[in-house]
Design an enzyme around this catalytic site. Structure first.
Site, PDB file in Angstrom:
ATOM      1  N   GLY A 168      36.106  35.430  61.953  1.00  0.00           N
ATOM      2  CA  GLY A 168      35.926  34.083  61.432  1.00  0.00           C
ATOM      3  C   GLY A 168      34.449  33.743  61.334  1.00  0.00           C
ATOM      4  O   GLY A 168      33.593  34.400  61.936  1.00  0.00           O
ATOM      5  N   CYS A 169      34.150  32.687  60.564  1.00  0.00           N
ATOM      6  CA  CYS A 169      32.737  32.303  60.386  1.00  0.00           C
ATOM      7  C   CYS A 169      32.147  31.738  61.678  1.00  0.00           C
ATOM      8  O   CYS A 169      31.053  32.142  62.098  1.00  0.00           O
ATOM      9  CB  CYS A 169      32.597  31.324  59.228  1.00  0.00           C
ATOM     10  SG  CYS A 169      33.854  30.035  59.154  1.00  0.00           S
ATOM     11  N   TYR A 170      32.868  30.838  62.362  1.00  0.00           N
ATOM     12  CA  TYR A 170      32.353  30.322  63.640  1.00  0.00           C
ATOM     13  C   TYR A 170      32.168  31.460  64.662  1.00  0.00           C
ATOM     14  O   TYR A 170      31.136  31.517  65.340  1.00  0.00           O
ATOM     15  CB  TYR A 170      33.304  29.272  64.226  1.00  0.00           C
ATOM     16  CG  TYR A 170      33.283  27.912  63.562  1.00  0.00           C
ATOM     17  CD1 TYR A 170      32.099  27.188  63.427  1.00  0.00           C
ATOM     18  CD2 TYR A 170      34.461  27.315  63.122  1.00  0.00           C
ATOM     19  CE1 TYR A 170      32.098  25.917  62.854  1.00  0.00           C
ATOM     20  CE2 TYR A 170      34.467  26.044  62.555  1.00  0.00           C
ATOM     21  CZ  TYR A 170      33.286  25.352  62.426  1.00  0.00           C
ATOM     22  OH  TYR A 170      33.279  24.096  61.875  1.00  0.00           O
ATOM     23  N   THR A 180      31.503  34.607  64.115  1.00  0.00           N
ATOM     24  CA  THR A 180      30.347  35.428  63.743  1.00  0.00           C
ATOM     25  C   THR A 180      29.053  34.769  64.220  1.00  0.00           C
ATOM     26  O   THR A 180      28.222  35.395  64.890  1.00  0.00           O
ATOM     27  CB  THR A 180      30.308  35.627  62.214  1.00  0.00           C
ATOM     28  OG1 THR A 180      31.471  36.368  61.829  1.00  0.00           O
ATOM     29  CG2 THR A 180      29.067  36.378  61.765  1.00  0.00           C
ATOM     30  N   ALA A 181      28.904  33.490  63.881  1.00  0.00           N
ATOM     31  CA  ALA A 181      27.650  32.800  64.213  1.00  0.00           C
ATOM     32  C   ALA A 181      27.500  32.592  65.723  1.00  0.00           C
ATOM     33  O   ALA A 181      26.389  32.603  66.243  1.00  0.00           O
ATOM     34  CB  ALA A 181      27.595  31.459  63.484  1.00  0.00           C
TER      35      ALA A 181
END
Ligand code: NAP
Length: 352
Positions: A157-159, A161-162
């Site tokens: 997911g994007c969250y 990853t960051a």
């Protein structure tokens, strides 16, 4: 190489199309759509250059239906299938391609090894639990060696990853202990191209706020699972916020230091992160400079900064949710899986 994109009319599907069009080793893209089969690609997105048609060789420049794509995969072969479909739907549609094509799934369907965990987090039974053991979690800089061998790559997911990219090396080095508190901001495209009242312009413009705080966002167990794999004693409080941005994501994380790292040299935060990401083209360490979404907009980079505050460390990261947080990392995973230059076809610079 021939690459198919399932769910090509969605945000991440359209970003995949753009990235693959510029990829030097991809010479045939198969755009697959359930809602708009048989459409010229400039009819699904007029922002695409007509030049892209030369890369849609097998389909004559048009989208095709999933059944047709499965037939295509059976004969001359499709090397890699990207799925930009919603969770639960994705695993079902990907299944017939397995064994013929490498599958890179942008949904959550293959991110948890345990089907019971998936059911608890997503509130639905996993549709293909028998496939989970084939999947590798595709955090490109962290599971690189396993990605090289994977038949199914579960794009994170994007969250996650960051949040994970700055934290994992620090956790591995024993610097982080106890509860990690991460607060994140996302652009609206993180929710996909859906017709929802709460995503209307008039609801979101001049408006920002937290949602699904603490442990209630679906990405919290995904992040915590990866953290615990490195250090079992860690736990997470994660609070995402929606801001009136089209795309972009930043995360500010507070950790209590488990030991006292030197300000510089061996064992310092800078040394731990530099060592973990040495030679990796998409991680930029910014030191005390706090990364911003604009710096990485349109690029596949994750910028990481940090500042010490007594016995706490503040860690900052920024990505483009649609690139490093989704389609860009998916192409990076394809590059790793097929032994290509990790950065092939991927944007390095943030756009103005
Ligand atoms: N947006 C992000 O920042 C982001 C980041 C990381 C991961 N992801 C994940 O990536 C996947 C795609 O996300 P997205 O933002 O591109 O989503 P989206 O804009 O909503 O697009 C999803 C696409 O899936 C297809 N689809 C097929 N069956 C569908 C159904 N029953 N309901 C809705 N769509 C259906 C549609 O394309 P066709 O009609 O062309 O088949 C649709 O355009 C999701 O699983 C999402 O969680 C998204």
């Amino acid at each position: 190489m021939r690459a198919a994109v399932l769910g090509v009319t969605g945000y991440t599907g359209l970003v995949l199309l753009r990235l693959l069009a510029e990829h030097p080793q991809v010479d045939d893209i198969v755009p697959v759509s359930s809602s708009q089969p048989g459409s010229p690609v400039d009819a699904i997105d007029f922002g695409l250059s007509p030049a892209i048609a030369s890369k849609l060789r097998s389909t004559g420049g048009k989208t095709i239906a999933v059944d047709e794509a499965a037939r295509l995969a059976a004969k001359p072969g499709i090397d890699v299938v990207f799925s930009a479909l919603p969770h639960v739907k994705s695993a079902v549609v990907c299944a017939p391609f397995l064994g013929r094509s490498v599958v890179i799934d942008l949904s959550a369907d293959f991110r948890f090894a345990d089907a019971a965990v998936f059911a608890a987090v997503y509130g639905q039974a996993h549709p293909r639990p028998e496939l989970l053991r084939q999947a590798v979690y595709g955090l490109a800089e962290w599971h690189t060696e396993r990605i090289r061998e994977a038949d199914i790559i579960a794009n994170p997911g994007c969250y996650p990853t960051a949040t994970l990219l700055p934290l994992l090396p620090l956790a591995r080095a024993g610097l982080v202990d106890g509860t990690v508190v991460a607060n994140a901001i996302s652009g609206i495209s993180g929710a996909g191209k859906k017709e929802r009242v709460d995503l209307l312009y008039s609801e979101r413009t001049e408006n920002a706020g937290a949602y699904n705080p603490g442990r209630s966002h679906r990405h919290a167990p995904e992040i915590e699972g990866e953290l615990k794999a490195v250090r079992a004693s860690l736990s997470l409080l994660f609070t995402p916020h929606l801001a009136p941005l089209k795309r972009g994501m930043c995360v500010s994380t507070v950790v209590r230091l488990a030991k006292d790292p030197p300000a510089e040299g061996a064992g310092s935060v800078a040394a731990i992160l530099s060592e973990a990401y040495r030679g990796r083209p998409f991680i930029r360490l910014t030191g005390p400079r706090v990364p911003q979404t604009r710096d990485v907009w349109g690029s596949n980079r994750c910028d990481i900064g940090w500042q010490r505050e007594g016995d706490h460390l503040l860690v900052f990261s920024a990505i483009d949710n649609l690139v490093k947080g989704a389609s860009g990392q998916a192409v990076q995973n394809m590059n790793i899986r097929f032994g290509l230059d990790e950065a092939a076809g991927l944007p390095q610079h943030g756009e103005l």
